[in-house]
Motif scaffolding. Sequence first.
Motif, PDB file in Angstrom:
ATOM      1  N   VAL A  77       0.845  -1.200   0.000  1.00  0.00           N
ATOM      2  CA  VAL A  77       0.000   0.000   0.000  1.00  0.00           C
ATOM      3  C   VAL A  77       0.873   1.240   0.000  1.00  0.00           C
ATOM      4  O   VAL A  77       2.083   1.155   0.192  1.00  0.00           O
ATOM      5  N   ARG A  78       0.241   2.368  -0.247  1.00  0.00           N
ATOM      6  CA  ARG A  78       1.005   3.617  -0.161  1.00  0.00           C
ATOM      7  C   ARG A  78       0.136   4.691   0.463  1.00  0.00           C
ATOM      8  O   ARG A  78      -1.098   4.671   0.387  1.00  0.00           O
ATOM      9  N   PHE A  79       0.841   5.608   1.123  1.00  0.00           N
ATOM     10  CA  PHE A  79       0.197   6.828   1.621  1.00  0.00           C
ATOM     11  C   PHE A  79       0.879   7.936   0.844  1.00  0.00           C
ATOM     12  O   PHE A  79       2.102   7.991   0.791  1.00  0.00           O
ATOM     13  N   ALA A  80       0.071   8.798   0.199  1.00  0.00           N
ATOM     14  CA  ALA A  80       0.639   9.701  -0.809  1.00  0.00           C
ATOM     15  C   ALA A  80       0.310  11.169  -0.558  1.00  0.00           C
ATOM     16  O   ALA A  80      -0.422  11.790  -1.327  1.00  0.00           O
ATOM     17  N   PRO A  81       0.834  11.735   0.500  1.00  0.00           N
ATOM     18  CA  PRO A  81       0.535  13.150   0.752  1.00  0.00           C
ATOM     19  C   PRO A  81       1.371  14.053  -0.145  1.00  0.00           C
ATOM     20  O   PRO A  81       2.463  13.666  -0.570  1.00  0.00           O
ATOM     21  N   PHE A 102       5.731  10.827  -1.645  1.00  0.00           N
ATOM     22  CA  PHE A 102       5.492  12.271  -1.625  1.00  0.00           C
ATOM     23  C   PHE A 102       5.032  12.727  -2.999  1.00  0.00           C
ATOM     24  O   PHE A 102       5.767  12.610  -3.978  1.00  0.00           O
ATOM     25  N   ASP A 103       3.821  13.215  -3.081  1.00  0.00           N
ATOM     26  CA  ASP A 103       3.289  13.741  -4.340  1.00  0.00           C
ATOM     27  C   ASP A 103       3.759  15.188  -4.470  1.00  0.00           C
ATOM     28  O   ASP A 103       3.018  16.129  -4.175  1.00  0.00           O
ATOM     29  N   ASP A 104       5.002  15.327  -4.905  1.00  0.00           N
ATOM     30  CA  ASP A 104       5.627  16.658  -4.912  1.00  0.00           C
ATOM     31  C   ASP A 104       5.937  17.143  -6.322  1.00  0.00           C
ATOM     32  O   ASP A 104       6.959  17.770  -6.565  1.00  0.00           O
ATOM     33  N   LEU A 133      -0.572  16.942 -13.892  1.00  0.00           N
ATOM     34  CA  LEU A 133      -1.520  16.972 -12.774  1.00  0.00           C
ATOM     35  C   LEU A 133      -1.368  15.661 -12.014  1.00  0.00           C
ATOM     36  O   LEU A 133      -0.674  14.760 -12.440  1.00  0.00           O
ATOM     37  N   TYR A 134      -2.058  15.539 -10.914  1.00  0.00           N
ATOM     38  CA  TYR A 134      -1.869  14.396 -10.016  1.00  0.00           C
ATOM     39  C   TYR A 134      -2.144  13.028 -10.655  1.00  0.00           C
ATOM     40  O   TYR A 134      -1.455  12.043 -10.363  1.00  0.00           O
ATOM     41  N   THR A 135      -3.122  12.963 -11.570  1.00  0.00           N
ATOM     42  CA  THR A 135      -3.642  11.660 -12.001  1.00  0.00           C
ATOM     43  C   THR A 135      -2.625  10.708 -12.626  1.00  0.00           C
ATOM     44  O   THR A 135      -2.491   9.558 -12.197  1.00  0.00           O
ATOM     45  N   ILE A 153      -5.903   2.606  -0.779  1.00  0.00           N
ATOM     46  CA  ILE A 153      -6.871   2.900   0.275  1.00  0.00           C
ATOM     47  C   ILE A 153      -6.771   4.389   0.566  1.00  0.00           C
ATOM     48  O   ILE A 153      -5.699   4.895   0.914  1.00  0.00           O
ATOM     49  N   ARG A 154      -7.866   5.108   0.371  1.00  0.00           N
ATOM     50  CA  ARG A 154      -7.823   6.568   0.522  1.00  0.00           C
ATOM     51  C   ARG A 154      -9.219   7.092   0.813  1.00  0.00           C
ATOM     52  O   ARG A 154     -10.180   6.331   0.887  1.00  0.00           O
ATOM     53  N   GLY A 155      -9.297   8.401   0.939  1.00  0.00           N
ATOM     54  CA  GLY A 155     -10.573   9.014   1.310  1.00  0.00           C
ATOM     55  C   GLY A 155     -11.581   8.963   0.176  1.00  0.00           C
ATOM     56  O   GLY A 155     -11.233   8.834  -1.007  1.00  0.00           O
TER      57      GLY A 155
HETATM   58  N1  GLU Z   1      -1.655  13.333  -3.168  1.00  0.00           N
HETATM   59  C1  GLU Z   1      -2.995  12.845  -3.210  1.00  0.00           C
HETATM   60  C2  GLU Z   1      -3.767  13.412  -2.036  1.00  0.00           C
HETATM   61  O1  GLU Z   1      -3.162  13.746  -1.040  1.00  0.00           O
HETATM   62  C3  GLU Z   1      -2.975  11.342  -3.154  1.00  0.00           C
HETATM   63  C4  GLU Z   1      -4.284  10.724  -3.350  1.00  0.00           C
HETATM   64  C5  GLU Z   1      -4.162   9.229  -3.549  1.00  0.00           C
HETATM   65  O2  GLU Z   1      -4.071   8.530  -2.524  1.00  0.00           O
HETATM   66  O3  GLU Z   1      -4.104   8.767  -4.662  1.00  0.00           O
HETATM   67  O4  GLU Z   1      -4.965  13.583  -2.096  1.00  0.00           O
END
Ligand code: GLU
Length: 448
Positions: free
Chosen positions: A6-10, A42-44, A184-186, A202-204
């Motif tokens: 899994v990943r957490f991607a802030p 890190f989504d940087d 962009l993020y996608t 797994i995300r919001g």
């Molecule tokens: N950087 C995105 C966010 O923080 C990641 C979303 C995702 O988990 O794909 O909303």
Amino acid sequence: MMPPVVRFAPSPTGRIHIGNARTALINFLFVTKDRGRFILRFDDTDLVRSREEYALSIENDLKWLGIVPDAIVRQSQRFELYDEAAEKLRSAGRLYPCYETAEELERRRKRQQARGLPPVYDRAALSLTAEDRAALEAQGRKPHWRFLLDHTIIRWNDLVRGDSHIDSASLSDPVLVREDETYLYTLPSVVDDLNLKISHIIRGEDHVTNTAVQIQLFEALGGAVPVFGHHNLLTTVSGEGLSKRSGALSIGTLRDEGIESLAVAAFAVLTGTSDAVHPVQSLDELAADFNFSHVSRNQAKFDPAELKSLSARNLHQMSFEAAEARLAAAGIEGPKAEPFWMAVRGNLEIFADVADWWGVVTGEIKPAIEDADFIAAARETLPAEPWDQTTWSAWTNALKARTNRKGRPLFHPLRLALTGREQGPELAGLLPLIGRAKAEARLSGHAA
Ligand code: GLU
């Protein structure tokens, strides 16, 4: 079965808050059970808003929560992969150039809305000829690039929401590459999920629509589509979303306020589920308690007062072994440390309160003598050492017989004289720690 990844991607554009922690923890708990991997990504790609200090604070905050990632990746170091994927999509005819300005798109949207049509991009750019494009570029226009959705019903089985579907015809072809060639993020997200072999995303639930688009992107790039799960979002009590920018309820603030990390974790994970929010003494325990099927479809409202009380309850149940290193760091060590912890933990609001009680037990306090005759009698009745947990009741029973007092008039003056405080932990536990010499001096009205 392969262990999950899994990943957490802030994006490192602010401190993470308790809502972000919810996502991170749910991911982490999910893989702890099955010995999978947790990647911090890190989504940087936004080089202007992303900051190293935020990336560091996010790592620290996760560590404080008990999450140490198995790997950390930064999108800013992976542009080649995104370029390659964009090229692949272009040659497959799935990424097409568009020349509309933001104002033109806005006008079109308004016209559609006025006619009661959904504000979906009309794909006008698809009918541009090579000459049209050359003419637009001669005017100095640069294209942005949209992903050509396949108009179908996109389906997935969501870990939280069960069978889910979105009709892609109701969506605009998403812009993947901006006019200035930034992403962009996608696209980077999907490319990384593929490249890092993420098995579960797994995300919001704010990402549900993105999921539909991303499923088509996974397919267009020839990769396996991961399993998705969208949890409900934490909101304030009045139902507003939490914001990274405001800094309110950031993990750093909660830590500075002395909230226990395990209380933050239990609160972040269990709020908005059908399980009662309860104190846990480890993340493993929380992992065992968490269940995707218990996550509600409603918003999860966050009440800071409840978090505070959960944090206190967490301390009240904490074993000495769990507290020992932290007590030592506060200078509370030696043979008294354990009985001290057991005596005071039930009275703590935050851990730092131990310093005050340690001062009462081992340091010097100014006693408050409320009733001199009674306190003199108390001093005369003090039992001989050795003292233990039973000394207090032996002593106060003797005093009761001698003075005919009971209840508050019996106990309160003793508390004031022995601790200098109106309230506090049970004196049965404190008295043997204070010891006879100090107790006698305090009952004589001396600072001791
Ligand atoms: N950087 C995105 C966010 O923080 C990641 C979303 C995702 O988990 O794909 O909303």
